[in-house]
Design a protein around this motif. Structure first.
Motif, PDB file in Angstrom:
ATOM      1  N   ALA A 189       0.845  -1.219   0.000  1.00 15.83           N
ATOM      2  CA  ALA A 189       0.000   0.000   0.000  1.00 15.83           C
ATOM      3  C   ALA A 189       0.865   1.248   0.000  1.00 15.83           C
ATOM      4  N   ALA A 190       1.965   1.223   0.740  1.00 16.56           N
ATOM      5  CA  ALA A 190       2.860   2.373   0.780  1.00 16.56           C
ATOM      6  C   ALA A 190       3.509   2.598  -0.580  1.00 16.56           C
ATOM      7  N   LYS A 191       3.863   1.521  -1.257  1.00 17.80           N
ATOM      8  CA  LYS A 191       4.473   1.647  -2.581  1.00 17.80           C
ATOM      9  C   LYS A 191       3.471   2.209  -3.591  1.00 17.80           C
ATOM     10  N   ASP A 192       2.198   1.902  -3.426  1.00 17.82           N
ATOM     11  CA  ASP A 192       1.181   2.441  -4.320  1.00 17.82           C
ATOM     12  C   ASP A 192       1.029   3.940  -4.146  1.00 17.82           C
ATOM     13  N   GLN A 193       1.339   4.447  -2.955  1.00 16.54           N
ATOM     14  CA  GLN A 193       1.213   5.871  -2.665  1.00 16.54           C
ATOM     15  C   GLN A 193       2.378   6.686  -3.215  1.00 16.54           C
TER      16      GLN A 193
END
Length: 49
Positions: free
Chosen positions: A44-48
């Motif tokens: 999820a952090a990488k998607d941000q």
């Protein structure tokens, strides 16, 4: 699509992120579900980014 080296570098970076999350925790043992949740957090952090 990236090169094979880029893919491997990305995988290593994700593993290192997981390592940092685990190392920074006070927990000594993790359940399978907890590890999966940590991987979800990283994804999820990488998607941000």
């Amino acid at each position: 699509m990236g090169t094979e080296k880029e893919r491997k570098d990305t995988q290593k970076a994700m593993l290192y992120d997981l390592r940092l999350l685990i190392k920074g925790s006070d927990k000594e043992q993790y359940t399978k579900e907890e590890l999966l949740d940590l991987l979800d957090t990283i994804a999820a952090a990488k998607d941000q980014e």
